[in-house]
Design an enzyme around this catalytic site. Structure first.
Site, short mmCIF file in Angstrom:
data_model
loop_
_atom_site.label_atom_id
_atom_site.label_comp_id
_atom_site.label_asym_id
_atom_site.label_seq_id
_atom_site.Cartn_x
_atom_site.Cartn_y
_atom_site.Cartn_z
N GLN A 112 -4.47 -5.44 6.78
CA GLN A 112 -5.42 -6.15 6.17
C GLN A 112 -5.25 -7.72 6.74
OE1 GLN A 112 -7.70 -5.45 4.28
NE2 GLN A 112 -6.98 -3.33 3.59
N ASP A 137 3.28 -4.53 7.93
CA ASP A 137 1.96 -3.77 7.73
C ASP A 137 0.79 -4.67 8.02
OD1 ASP A 137 -0.39 -2.55 7.02
OD2 ASP A 137 0.44 -1.58 5.50
N LYS A 191 -10.24 -1.27 10.39
CA LYS A 191 -10.32 -2.26 9.56
C LYS A 191 -10.75 -3.63 10.57
CE LYS A 191 -7.37 -0.34 6.18
NZ LYS A 191 -8.10 0.08 4.82
N CYS A 232 -4.58 2.25 -3.73
CA CYS A 232 -3.42 2.72 -3.16
C CYS A 232 -2.22 1.95 -3.20
CB CYS A 232 -3.56 3.22 -1.62
SG CYS A 232 -4.76 4.35 -1.35
N HIS A 242 0.84 -1.00 -0.09
CA HIS A 242 0.00 0.19 0.04
C HIS A 242 0.66 1.53 -0.12
CE1 HIS A 242 -2.75 2.86 1.73
NE2 HIS A 242 -3.72 2.18 1.61
N1 PMP Z 1 -1.76 -0.56 4.67
C1 PMP Z 1 -2.82 -1.21 4.15
C2 PMP Z 1 -2.44 -2.70 3.81
C3 PMP Z 1 -4.06 -0.97 3.94
O1 PMP Z 1 -4.92 -1.87 3.51
C4 PMP Z 1 -4.43 0.28 4.44
C5 PMP Z 1 -5.76 1.04 4.20
N2 PMP Z 1 -6.34 0.69 2.93
C6 PMP Z 1 -3.30 1.15 4.94
C7 PMP Z 1 -2.06 0.69 5.13
C8 PMP Z 1 -3.68 2.62 5.48
O2 PMP Z 1 -4.30 2.66 6.54
P1 PMP Z 1 -5.13 3.82 7.05
O3 PMP Z 1 -5.58 4.64 5.93
O4 PMP Z 1 -6.02 3.30 8.01
O5 PMP Z 1 -4.10 4.48 7.60
#
Ligand code: PMP
Length: 403
Positions: free
Chosen positions: A200, A197, A223, A361, A120
């Site tokens: 997910q 990270d 999430k 993203c 991401h």
């Molecule tokens: N890393 C991953 C794998 C994600 O799925 C997300 C959210 N889509 C993020 C980072 C960023 O998370 P947040 O927008 O809650 O800061």
């Protein structure tokens, strides 16, 4: 908690879209919230609202004890070895920025940062900024043709002795699962600091940070059936303690004069300013919700549903799946022939189906796949077979319309 009553705990799901029952398949973007989370936050604002830590009054004492109890709950939830290793942030993005910024003084010119190619943007851009500040070099860890992290290529990169290895536990765009325990062990042997990270992964599997043995593990409350605006940064005490703070100000200090400031100890040192108190309390309720579920049963159900989703999508014909494996977690990425993902998403929405369309993203991943974007359907504890069937029927009608 019995599974049959689980869905009724999510009030958002009890609505319809243009006469169609809402079919929410966008949990990877944000999960729906159970009533208990909504109630916990409302209760705090109704009865206990006060700032934490400083005041002598009872309201503040109540708010503080609820806030700090969630730190203990999180320590236990991810099996951190001590409560000071849990830092509250506003989300995964802030957690990674805290680490990347905090390592600035520890990194020098030419030092290597390895990044998961399916990452991401939140696990790419902060490292790029760190590289700009320090002269460090970034290299992506390539993927195999079937969109898994290429272990051989990773091992080859490790011979270059990277200083940092940043991995995704589960790819948000594809749902592919990385064997993080194995990857972290290899990275550690090469002498790297490791960050995983878990945005997910956290809602779909049991995460044990001591077993993974990473230096940092990050995730977002929203999430995992909790509120937005709250995230977690887990760090091994020594690593966390060596980070320079991303933000400075109140709460994170021991003493301040115009000449000098002494920072507080962990965890306060990395939590500047008034924290998101209601959100922390909401996250605590989300953990209670998850821990009351029959874990093994839920995981089996989610894996069966995901496999069903992958198979049914493929059976439609003219649907291309990306990186679909049986051990994927929570999400499936696809396109309908050469149709624009956005068109497919809009037509699905007209039938009450909520999926996400775009680059998710993960623009570098989309470039690797030769795509401008794709659609993603993702599931949570409340998803049932009827949701998948509704979605597949809607996809069939979209196909009829467009092809
Ligand atoms: N890393 C991953 C794998 C994600 O799925 C997300 C959210 N889509 C993020 C980072 C960023 O998370 P947040 O927008 O809650 O800061």
């Amino acid at each position: 908690m019995v599974l049959s009553t689980l869905r009724s705990q999510f009030p958002t799901l009890e609505q319809s879209n243009d006469g169609y029952p809402l079919c929410y398949l966008d949990t990877a973007a944000t999960s729906q919230k159970p009533q208990s989370v909504i109630d916990a936050m409302a209760h705090y604002y109704r009865f206990d609202n006060a700032n934490v830590h400083r005041a002598a009054h009872q309201l503040s004492a109540r708010a503080t004890s609820q806030y700090e109890a969630v730190r203990d709950k999180l320590r236990q939830f991810i099996n951190a070895s001590q409560r000071e290793e849990i830092i509250f942030t506003h989300g995964t993005t802030e957690s990674i920025n805290t680490v990347a910024n905090g390592l600035t003084e520890q990194l020098g010119k030419g030092q290597l940062i390895l990044i998961d190619s399916a990452a991401h943007h939140a696990n790419i851009v902060p490292w790029q900024e760190l590289a700009k500040r320090t002269g460090a070099v970034i290299k992506p860890i390539p993927l195999t043709k079937d969109c898994r992290l290429d272990i051989n290529a990773f091992e080859a990169l490790l011979t270059e002795k990277p200083s940092i290895v940043a991995l995704s536990h589960v790819s948000n765009a594809l749902g592919t699962l990385n064997p993080v325990k194995e990857l972290v062990a290899k990275a550690k042997q090469a002498g790297a600091i490791t960050l995983v990270d878990g945005a997910q992964a956290i809602a779909h599997m049991i995460v044990d940070v001591q077993s993974i043995d990473c230096d940092f593990y990050v995730f977002s409350g929203h999430k995992m059936y909790g509120p937005t605006g709250i995230g977690v940064l887990y760090g091994r005490f020594k690593q966390l303690d060596s980070l320079s703070p991303l933000m400075t100000g109140g709460e994170m200090i021991k003493s301040v004069s115009f000449e000098a400031t002494e920072f507080n100890q962990l965890p306060n040192r990395l939590e500047a300013g008034t924290p998101p108190i209601a959100e922390v309390i909401g996250l605590g309720a989300a953990i209670d919700f998850i821990q009351a579920l029959p874990t093994a049963e839920i995981h089996t159900k989610e894996q069966e549903l995901l496999t069903y989703l992958q198979d049914e999508l493929e059976n439609i014909g003219d649907v291309v799946l990306y990186g679909a494996h049986k051990d994927n977690i929570g999400a499936v990425a696809f396109n309908l022939a050469d149709e624009h993902h956005q068109d497919v998403g809009i037509l699905l929405d007209q039938q009450g189906i909520a999926v996400r369309c775009g680059h998710h993203c993960a623009m570098p991943l989309m470039q690797t796949l030769g795509l401008k974007g794709c659609c993603r359907a993702s599931i949570g504890v409340y998803t049932n077979k009827a949701d998948i069937d509704n979605f597949i029927n809607a996809m069939k009608s979209v196909k009829e319309l467009l092809l």
